[in-house]
Design a protein around this motif. Structure first.
Motif, PDB file in Angstrom:
ATOM      1  N   GLN A  67       0.813  -1.210   0.000  1.00 54.28           N
ATOM      2  CA  GLN A  67       0.000   0.000   0.000  1.00 54.28           C
ATOM      3  C   GLN A  67       0.854   1.271   0.000  1.00 54.28           C
ATOM      4  OE1 GLN A  67      -3.432   0.284  -0.141  1.00 54.28           O
ATOM      5  NE2 GLN A  67      -3.145   2.499  -0.245  1.00 54.28           N
ATOM      6  N   ARG A  68       1.741   1.400   0.973  1.00 50.84           N
ATOM      7  CA  ARG A  68       2.529   2.635   1.072  1.00 50.84           C
ATOM      8  C   ARG A  68       3.524   2.782  -0.078  1.00 50.84           C
ATOM      9  NH1 ARG A  68       5.006   4.153   6.803  1.00 50.84           N
ATOM     10  NH2 ARG A  68       2.754   4.124   7.203  1.00 50.84           N
ATOM     11  N   LEU A 173      -5.434   4.758  -4.247  1.00 53.17           N
ATOM     12  CA  LEU A 173      -4.505   4.292  -3.214  1.00 53.17           C
ATOM     13  C   LEU A 173      -4.711   5.044  -1.907  1.00 53.17           C
ATOM     14  CD1 LEU A 173      -1.398   3.947  -5.531  1.00 53.17           C
ATOM     15  CD2 LEU A 173      -2.521   2.068  -4.322  1.00 53.17           C
ATOM     16  N   TRP A 174      -5.021   6.337  -1.991  1.00 52.16           N
ATOM     17  CA  TRP A 174      -5.295   7.108  -0.774  1.00 52.16           C
ATOM     18  C   TRP A 174      -6.527   6.563  -0.055  1.00 52.16           C
ATOM     19  CZ3 TRP A 174      -2.488  10.653   1.774  1.00 52.16           C
ATOM     20  CH2 TRP A 174      -3.130  11.386   2.761  1.00 52.16           C
ATOM     21  N   LYS A 176      -7.373   3.522  -0.104  1.00 49.24           N
ATOM     22  CA  LYS A 176      -7.054   2.135   0.244  1.00 49.24           C
ATOM     23  C   LYS A 176      -8.021   1.151  -0.403  1.00 49.24           C
ATOM     24  CE  LYS A 176      -4.766   3.331   4.580  1.00 49.24           C
ATOM     25  NZ  LYS A 176      -4.661   3.083   6.031  1.00 49.24           N
ATOM     26  N   ASN A 180      -4.066  -3.936   1.515  1.00 47.44           N
ATOM     27  CA  ASN A 180      -2.669  -4.281   1.764  1.00 47.44           C
ATOM     28  C   ASN A 180      -2.503  -5.781   1.961  1.00 47.44           C
ATOM     29  OD1 ASN A 180      -0.051  -3.122   1.976  1.00 47.44           O
ATOM     30  ND2 ASN A 180      -0.017  -3.654   4.127  1.00 47.44           N
TER      31      ASN A 180
END
Length: 377
Positions: A67-68, A173-174, A176, A180
């Motif tokens: 994710q990050r 992505l922000w 989510k 993850n």
């Protein structure tokens, strides 16, 4: 949405920005009167930081998930592509090359690792083929978009348009939207041993050598085709069409890959692909015709586009437990080391001798690699 389609969509959008920026940076530098060596330096900078940091990025992804890294990578690609729009100067192209290169590396390693981890062994080649189809789509769109944008709106607007392709991935992505947990990240599992221990495995070592040859083949295409096209008087839109033919071929051959996945031996496929690509490189310098050059680059795309899904499947299956992303990182390190050194060499040779020797040297390397793959098969 299921993770695999979302990963493919995010990769397509960010790869349009990444690949388009490489073409636009080269053409803008040529437009500003930069030498072939300067163009080679700019292309090399796309791979410099990835060559130094890919293994560390892979270990991080093995431990913490995707994710990050994907979020930070997408943000970096967006900022890098918008830099020449904000500061329309050759100096900003260096910022673009460094920032976009390292940022897309994060996206690339994380996405490949996610697909490998979420796929059952018998599904990996097919799923990697879907990812490769996504890359072929973006590789087709990017040169056409860049060529038409430059001719219609100018270089600054082209870079702004490329930056806009990162907006939707950033929002996804922000928010989510990609779990993850799709990577089955092992929070408490730290890879053990030195990274170059991976090279002691004969199968992994052979795979890394094969991928290095294929990567240099792609580098020659990305660097020398725009330069050669400009030298023979093609307009940016014509160069984009020629490069689009290459992308169309990679899409077609990867579309057929699920059918061939269980019918063709990986090393046999690799041998045939290297022969086809080598023959195409021999032919490139003998034409000044857009149509013939499109046909040659289409054949080249068939050769370079076919092996990737099977090679990635073999890499994921051969990597030690808990070190799959690290192996992908080492692959990226070796690839980007080549991409850092080779454009500088290409630029120097091209400035001294022209681009034809680059095509012929690459053809010889690929045919030698095909001989090695034949022995392995």
């Amino acid at each position: 949405m299921r993770p695999l389609p979302l990963i493919v969509i995010l990769l397509v959008l960010t790869h349009v920005a990444f690949n388009g920026s490489r073409i636009a940076v080269a053409l803008y530098a040529i437009h500003q009167g930069a030498s072939t060596f300067t163009v080679g330096t700019l292309v090399a900078l796309y791979a410099l930081l990835p060559a130094l940091s890919s293994v560390a990025a892979g270990r991080w992804i093995d431990r913490r998930g995707i994710q990050r890294p994907m979020l930070l990578g997408t943000l970096g690609v967006g900022l890098g592509t918008i830099a020449p729009f904000a500061i329309p100067h050759v100096a900003s192209l260096y910022v673009t090359a460094v920032l976009v290169g390292v940022s897309f590396m994060l996206i690339n390693v994380a996405a490949y690792h996610a697909v490998g981890e979420m796929s059952a062994p018998e599904e990996r080649t097919v799923n990697f083929s879907y990812v490769a189809l996504g890359f072929s789509t973006s590789a087709f769109v990017a040169p056409l978009l860049v060529g038409m944008s430059i001719e219609s709106l100018g270089y600054r607007a082209c870079f702004l348009i490329l930056a806009l392709f990162t907006v939707m991935p950033l929002l996804a992505l922000w928010a989510k939207l990609l779990p993850n947990g799709a990577t089955r990240a092992k929070q408490d599992l730290a890879p053990k041993g030195h990274v170059f221990e991976l090279l002691r495995d004969p199968e992994l070592r052979r795979l890394f050598i094969a991928m290095a040859i294929l990567t240099v083949g792609w580098d020659i295409y990305n660097f020398a085709i725009p330069v050669y096209g400009a030298q023979i008087g093609l307009r940016p839109s014509q160069i984009g069409i020629v490069m689009g033919a290459f992308a169309a071929a990679t899409f077609a051959v990867r579309l057929a890959m699920p059918f061939f996945a269980h019918r063709v031996r990986p090393w046999g496929l690799l041998m045939g692909s290297l022969v086809i690509a080598g023959a195409a490189y021999v032919a490139v310098p003998f034409t000044h015709s857009v149509g013939v050059l499109m046909a040659i680059t289409f054949v080249l795309g068939l050769g370079l586009g076919a092996p990737q899904p099977m090679v990635l499947t073999l890499l994921h299956q051969s990597a030690p437990e808990g070190r799959a992303a690290e192996a992908l990182g080492l692959r990226t390190t070796l690839i980007n080391t080549s991409q850092t050194v080779m454009p500088l060499l290409f630029g120097a040779v091209g400035a001294a001798l022209g681009v034809a020797p680059l095509f012929w040297a690459m053809a010889a390397t690929m045919l030698a690699g095909a001989a090695g793959a034949r022995r392995r098969s």
